[in-house]
Design an enzyme around this catalytic site. Structure first.
Site, PDB file in Angstrom:
ATOM      1  N   GLY A   1       0.809  -1.211   0.000  1.00 47.22           N
ATOM      2  CA  GLY A   1       0.000   0.000   0.000  1.00 47.22           C
ATOM      3  C   GLY A   1       0.842   1.261   0.000  1.00 47.22           C
ATOM      4  CB  SER A   2       0.059   4.647   1.304  1.00 47.99           C
ATOM      5  OG  SER A   2      -1.156   4.794   0.605  1.00 47.99           O
ATOM      6  CB  ALA A   3       4.421   1.505   3.354  1.00 45.01           C
ATOM      7  CG  PHE A   4       5.837   0.246  -2.777  1.00 44.59           C
ATOM      8  CD1 PHE A   4       6.410  -0.804  -2.088  1.00 44.59           C
ATOM      9  CD2 PHE A   4       6.168   0.419  -4.109  1.00 44.59           C
ATOM     10  CE1 PHE A   4       7.297  -1.669  -2.711  1.00 44.59           C
ATOM     11  CE2 PHE A   4       7.052  -0.426  -4.742  1.00 44.59           C
ATOM     12  CZ  PHE A   4       7.622  -1.480  -4.044  1.00 44.59           C
ATOM     13  CE  LYS A   5       0.051   6.562  -1.882  1.00 44.14           C
ATOM     14  NZ  LYS A   5      -1.098   7.182  -1.216  1.00 44.14           N
TER      15      LYS A   5
END
Length: 576
Positions: free
Chosen positions: A295-299
């Site tokens: 999820g957004s941790a990959f951002k």
């Protein structure tokens, strides 16, 4: 008749011929004895030559798998070195325990033997025991690793053909706390999982095959794990699973400058003393074996990639006013701002739209190359043999770049993501993670520069800003300048994204003023609670869990809090 010379007469007198039968017979017997002796020598020499030749042939053969025949009382289990944590706590060691065996050929009364043995060892299978006791074999095991009390009881029974031997038994004083890291052994004391298996593959197995590790006292081996930190992490994960009703949880603490893993926990876990627990499907090591969309941790990685091109800075803007429609799908924001956003704003508001547009600005090939530099296309290699391979699109299209940019469409192991995130804050160096002690100098020799130091500085700033103003406020720990990025990903169920099952993550570092450690936390299928006002996103569960972990492990790892005056206020005095 022959003649004989007679003195004084001058002629020889005739001599009468005589025979000696006894002397002739003696000579004949001597000749026969000599012949028989020579024949015996030749025969024995031939026999010994055949035996010697056969031994040479057998010695030159290499069997496909070495065969070892046990003899009664022989030591069969293998000695192993003690495994210690970084401060000397024993995580695994050997003790000597008795095992009971039988010599079926010496058993007088099979029925009586079975009856007596099962009074002490009631778990024995009588049918199987009878079959083996009547097999006519020279040696069979009755039961491996019995207690001293059981040995004494069997000994008092005085059963002919029953004996005992001492074997090495592996014990794990830390139990389940380090189960997934240390691993376990089988009944022969051979490593079958975790670091125990690594030992056998790396060097211990060679000693075993050479017969040099049966009773030898081996030098201890030391891990990078700190048992105190490991306990604190596990304790907080148990608390989080209970609070948020999650089905599983995992976390790790990594030194950003050496790659040393100070703690790694995956729940549910198992006690190595009860090997059957490790076979249960939900006991996999989620940090290394499982691969997940984060999820957004990959951002965080997409942002670092964009800044590292040199074409953008924190104030560069991207259009997030409206959703992106591509391939029949719509990319939108959870709490959209519906305006043009700076990179700084995209990060702290976790904008899917803005992040997707950043990745498009870098381009498909540039995106793939950056992820390849971080190792996300390769299986992570550590000392632990359990490792999951990343999952990514076989055909990488524009939509792949957009969705992977914000954490959907690519799955990696949590430990792999944690190791890559260390490079975002340590000056840009990707260092392979390790479960063994490693100096900073040794780490620098292994490191690869994947982003510039300037990009790393900007990422530290963004991570801290996200805790102060963004989605990770509940991760803050006074005095430790925590920074990070939250992530909430819908889980894939039967090939489709589930609307009610999520995986939450928090990728964090502390202190952002001078990063020393990365803390990665993951919760599997947490639910909204009264405490979270019904929310189940990472900012409400994974982030506060990481904050509690940091608050406990920082003092253990020697990181003191720093309390600076804020806006003219008096410094806060604390004790810890």
């Amino acid at each position: 008749m022959s003649s004989a010379y007679l003195p004084g007469l001058g002629f020889a007198a005739p001599r009468t011929a005589t025979r000696d039968p006894a002397g002739a017979e003696t000579a004949r017997l001597d000749r026969q004895a000599r012949v028989r002796l020579i024949l015996a020598i030749v025969a024995f020499a031939t026999i010994y030559a055949v035996i010697a030749g056969r031994l040479v042939v057998l010695a030159s053969l290499t069997p496909a798998s070495p065969v070892h025949y046990l003899s009664p009382g022989e030591q069969v289990s293998h000695a192993r070195p003690e495994i210690l944590d970084r401060v000397g706590n024993v995580l695994a060691t050997d003790i000597m325990v008795p095992s009971v065996y039988a010599e079926p050929v010496r058993i007088v009364d099979v029925d009586e033997t079975i009856e007596k043995l099962t009074t002490v060892l009631p778990d024995l299978d009588r049918t199987d025991l009878r079959r083996r006791l009547t097999s006519g074999r020279d040696f069979i095991w009755i039961k491996r690793e019995i207690s001293p009390a059981e040995r004494a009881a069997i000994h008092r029974l005085g059963i002919p053909g029953i004996g005992f031997t001492e074997e090495n038994k592996r014990v794990y004083p830390a139990g389940a706390i380090t189960g997934h890291v240390v691993g376990l052994v089988n009944v022969d004391n051979l490593g079958i999982a975790g670091y125990e298996k690594h030992l056998d593959v790396a060097w211990l197995g060679a000693l075993h095959q050479a017969g040099l590790a049966h009773t030898a006292r081996l030098e201890p081996v030391t891990l990078s794990i700190d048992l105190r930190a490991q306990h604190a992490v596990r304790d907080e994960l148990i608390r989080a699973m209970d609070t948020f009703k999650a089905k599983a949880a995992a976390a790790t603490v990594i030194d950003v400058h050496t790659g040393e893993i100070l703690a790694m926990v995956s729940l549910p876990d198992f006690d190595p003393q009860r090997p059957s627990e490790a076979l249960e499907p939900d006991r996999i090591n989620r940090m290394t074996t499982g691969v997940y969309e984060l999820g957004s941790a990959f951002k965080a990685f997409t942002t670092a990639m964009t800044l590292d091109t040199g074409r953008f800075d924190l104030k560069s803007t991207f259009d997030a006013r409206s959703p992106i429609r591509v391939g029949g799908n719509t990319i939108g924001d959870y709490h959209g701002k519906n305006r043009i956003l700076t990179i700084e704003e995209i990060y702290i508001h976790s904008s899917n739209i803005g992040t997707a547009r950043m990745a498009l600005a870098v381009g498909i090939e540039g995106h793939k190359e950056f992820l390849r530099k971080l190792g996300f296309f390769d299986r992570l290699e550590t000392e632990l043999p359990e490792s999951g391979a990343p999952l990514y699109p076989k055909v990488w299209r524009e939509v792949s770049t957009m969705t992977i940019a914000f954490g959907h469409g690519m799955s990696v192991s949590p430990l792999q993501a944690a190791a890559a995130s260390a490079a975002l804050v340590n000056g840009g160096k990707l260092i392979p993670p390790t479960f063994e002690p490693r100096s900073r100098e040794a780490a620098d020799r292994l490191a690869r520069q994947v982003i510039s130091p300037q990009t790393s500085d900007m990422m530290r700033y963004l991570m801290r800003l996200n805790v102060v103003k963004g989605t990770a406020k509940k991760a803050d720990v006074p005095g430790y300048s925590v920074g990070g990025k939250t992530g909430t990903a819908e889980k894939v169920v039967n090939g489709r994204y589930s609307g009610n099952k999520v995986l939450t993550t928090f990728l964090s570092t502390f202190p952002t003023t001078d990063p020393k450690y990365v803390v990665f936390v993951m919760l599997d299928e947490p639910i909204g609670t009264t405490e979270t006002h019904g929310y189940r996103t990472a900012g409400w569960n994974a982030a506060p869990t990481a904050g509690r972990i940091i608050g406990r492990v920082a003092p253990i790892l020697g990181v003191p809090p720093e309390f600076a005056p804020i806006d003219g206020e008096e410094p806060l005095t604390v004790s810890y």
